[in-house]
Design a protein around this motif. Structure first.
Motif, PDB file in Angstrom:
ATOM      1  N   GLU A 163       0.649  -1.319   0.071  1.00  0.00           N
ATOM      2  CA  GLU A 163      -0.061  -0.211   0.027  1.00  0.00           C
ATOM      3  C   GLU A 163       0.708   1.313   0.003  1.00  0.00           C
ATOM      4  N   GLU A 199      -9.855   3.632   3.862  1.00  0.00           N
ATOM      5  CA  GLU A 199     -10.271   2.772   2.910  1.00  0.00           C
ATOM      6  C   GLU A 199      -9.497   3.012   1.676  1.00  0.00           C
ATOM      7  N   HIS A 233      -7.097  -0.289   0.969  1.00  0.00           N
ATOM      8  CA  HIS A 233      -7.815  -1.074   0.015  1.00  0.00           C
ATOM      9  C   HIS A 233      -7.675  -0.982  -1.396  1.00  0.00           C
ATOM     10  N   SER A 277      -9.896   1.096  -3.070  1.00  0.00           N
ATOM     11  CA  SER A 277     -10.892   0.802  -3.408  1.00  0.00           C
ATOM     12  C   SER A 277     -11.710   2.200  -4.223  1.00  0.00           C
TER      13      SER A 277
END
Length: 718
Positions: free
Chosen positions: A68, A157, A161, A163
């Motif tokens: 990440e 988030e 992730h 996303s």
């Protein structure tokens, strides 16, 4: 790391070090981020030595890093750089520590969650609700506390992730360990589809809304905008090649000219399976500031760029050969050494500060970058640098020339040891746009079998009155006194383009009557004017004898006599004050005419009247022998086409016309060979068909030999 060396293959440690210290990724699509992480994981996994009997220790598989911190989902076109005060600088330093700890694959889930929360808190301090969550969510909590909670939730988030995309990109915050910027930025930005917002376009100082151009501007910068690329860093992108010459991308090219253009390699369409022609570009960020803050370029006067045309060599069908040609663009050896090693069948030329390696299969050219700046449009041309002398705008010597009865503003250049005078079409004529009806299917009809889906025209609809040139001024502008709704005797010729037949070796040049007609009754014109898309340009050129051309297509522009009626915006007219229509037509429809237009003026499949207006003519006595020959040849050719619309002019008159145009422009055989090689590369199918037609007639297919024979036959000077 010592443990990893003991447990796994050496390549595992190498890859792990590269991923940790060298490689970063940004994309606006969450799926792209997920795929990138998966490919990193697989790349590391295949280098691990797996013990299938050691189930207790997870088969000896090492934990994989938390990526990440390396690959993020963000809109990199929106810059969010900021001036960091003492507080924010400390936040960024704390963020760096937290990210570094998070990367460690050995941390447990609790510690991982705590670090995510800490990172989100730091980011919230830099980018609160209105700068992050509010831009990606429709939720609008009323109180400040609620906004903070929502913003931190979105940041968690986003970071953990990927996303959802961050609405901006700030390299100093997202990658705080990168202090001076990236050394290399590579990518394959989108070529079409959604256009960029005007706000982004204006912020980047560009005109076109093509997204790939925005990526180039975003990472190179103009000396005023911050960029993620370091000084002397290299930008390498796969992009559409249209930016290299078209007018709307000139502001982008102007920005790029502040830096080192190392190379641009145009490749075969199947290389990246793209729907557009693509090029790989390499540009070095080289703009710096002196002590006064003024932007300067280091070593610019001596820098040379390399431009390559590999569009005819498929990487899939001729992989090894493609690699051999690609190696020629790497400059592992000096250009002179490369040229000396070239196959003897390949035409080569060398100059003092440029090189040219050209064949019917490929072309590789090097020239001083400053040569580009000698033309106001700043074209990144992939063609012979020597012939670019005809495009010299600011530095050419301006002279007053008497041509026939006209006094002209011309340019004087030196070419092949001869001083010649050149002039642009815009100085001696015009290439105006015409009509946009706003509703073609209502006012325009076409002969049966014409492509485009327009209604068919019947014979009774076509105007049968006096000659078009004899219409009164009022009829030419306001229309005919006929009932436009009855359609009888209302339609006059409309120039709107034409079709080619490359398989037969035929192009719609010289004489191709238009199949299109427009309702020219007063009622139709008045009704037309009510349409929102109606445009009415350059009425002074309506019903005037001249040329027209097709603006779009692989073989465009093609040139022919107009029908003496009107023309639409996409079927512009061409009018010249110093040469007859036949002479003008012969020069524009020649191979040399196509070479100058498609290499130095606009190389894409679309051509406008503005582009044609930049065409360069070499001034010659309008009563001179060479000019007369072209006039007579085109006149004869047109008469034959009137009797036989598919007359094979390419195997007959066109050969002499091309030879004469080369002579008018003072081309020697090396120059001619360059044009012929390019023409065969650009129009491979057409040239093969034309050579087959020559064989059937018992004529040679070596155009250089044909031109030599024609010169001797017609006693044209060498």
């Amino acid at each position: 790391m010592r443990q990893e060396f003991e447990k796994h293959d050496l390549n595992y440690a190498r890859k792990l070090g590269l991923i940790r210290n060298a490689i970063y990724g940004i994309d606006i699509q969450p799926l792209a981020i997920m795929i990138s992480k998966l490919r990193f994981f697989i790349s590391l996994l295949v280098e691990q030595i797996i013990d299938l009997n050691d189930r207790a220790n997870n088969y000896h598989i090492s934990a994989l890093p938390n990526l990440e911190t390396k690959i993020i989902c963000a809109n990199s076109l929106n810059d969010a750089s900021m001036q960091l005060d003492v507080f924010k600088e400390q936040v960024v330093e704390d963020l760096l520590v937290a990210r570094d700890n998070y990367y460690n694959p050995e941390i447990d889930q609790t510690e991982k969650n705590n670090l995510v929360a800490e990172i989100a808190e730091k980011l919230d301090a830099l980018y609160p609700y209105h700068e992050f969550a509010a831009k990606i969510s429709k939720a609008k909590p009323g109180d400040v506390a609620g906004q903070k909670v929502l913003n931190i939730g979105f940041l968690k988030e986003w970071f953990k992730h990927a996303s959802l995309p961050a609405p901006f990109f700030n390299p100093k915050v997202f990658f705080p360990e990168i202090k001076e910027g990236f050394h290399i930025v590579i990518g394959n930005p989108p070529y079409g589809g959604t256009k960029i917002d005007d706000s982004v376009r204006k912020a980047l100082g560009i005109e076109s809304k093509d997204p790939y151009g925005a990526f180039i501007a975003r990472f190179l910068g103009d000396g005023q905008r911050p960029t993620a690329l370091s000084y002397q860093g290299v930008l390498s992108l796969i992009v559409s090649d249209t930016f290299m010459t078209i007018k709307t991308h000139r502001p982008l090219r102007k920005q790029m000219m502040r830096h080192y253009i190392h190379k641009m390699v145009r490749v075969h369409p199947d290389t990246f399976k793209a729907t557009v022609n693509t090029a790989i570009i390499f540009v070095e960020k080289n703009e710096i500031q002196d002590s006064s803050g003024k932007n300067i370029l280091q070593f610019y006067p001596t820098h040379r760029c390399l431009m390559a045309d590999l569009t005819q060599v498929s990487i899939h069908e001729n992989y090894n050969h493609f690699l051999q040609l690609l190696y020629k663009t790497t400059a592992e050896e000096s250009p002179e050494e490369e040229l000396n090693k070239a196959d003897q069948s390949v035409h080569t030329m060398q100059g003092k500060d440029w090189t040219s390696e050209s064949s019917e299969e490929y072309g590789i050219y090097t020239y001083p970058q400053q040569l580009i700046a000698t033309n106001n449009n700043l074209p990144f041309f992939v063609a012979n640098p020597k012939l670019f002398a005809f495009m010299n705008d600011p530095d050419a010597k301006k002279v007053e020339v008497k041509h026939g009865n006209k006094q002209l503003h011309a340019f004087e250049i030196s070419f092949n040891n001869t001083t010649i005078e050149i002039v642009k079409l815009s100085s001696v004529g015009a290439a105006p746009h015409g009509i946009s009806t706003g509703n073609n299917s209502k006012y325009i009809r076409a002969k049966e079998g014409t492509r485009g889906g327009l209604p068919s025209i019947e014979e009774f609809m076509i105007y049968k009155g006096k000659k078009l040139a004899e219409l009164s001024d009022e009829e030419k502008i306001k229309g005919l006194n006929n009932d436009w709704k009855s359609l009888q005797n209302c339609f006059i010729p409309l120039e709107k383009g034409g079709e080619s037949d490359s398989e037969g070796g035929w192009l719609p040049n010289y004489h191709v009557p238009t199949p299109y007609y427009i309702n020219w009754a007063k009622g139709a014109i008045n009704d037309m004017r009510k349409n929102p898309g109606f445009r009415w340009f350059n009425t002074e050129y309506f019903f005037r004898s001249g040329l027209t051309f097709s603006i779009s297509g692989i073989y465009a522009p093609t040139f022919r006599m107009n029908s003496g009626g009107v023309f639409e915006a996409k079927g512009s007219g061409i009018f010249c004050d110093i040469y007859s229509n036949f002479i003008l037509l012969g020069i524009l429809a020649s191979k040399l005419g196509k070479y100058l237009l498609k290499n130095y003026i606009k190389h894409s499949v679309d051509t406008s009247g503005d582009d044609i207006a930049k065409f360069i003519f070499v001034l010659r006595n309008p009563k001179g022998e060479l000019i007369k020959k072209i006039d007579n040849l085109v006149s004869s050719l047109v008469k034959k086409q009137q009797n036989n619309p598919r007359y094979d002019y390419a195997s007959n008159e066109q050969l002499v016309i091309d030879m004469l145009v080369y002579k008018i422009y003072e081309f020697n055989e090396d120059d001619i060979q360059e044009v012929e090689n390019w023409y065969a590369r650009r129009y491979t199918g057409l040239v093969l068909a034309q050579k087959e037609n020559l064989r059937r007639l018992g004529k040679p297919t070596d155009y250089l030999k044909i031109y030599r024979a024609l010169r001797e036959q017609d006693k044209v000077p060498q």
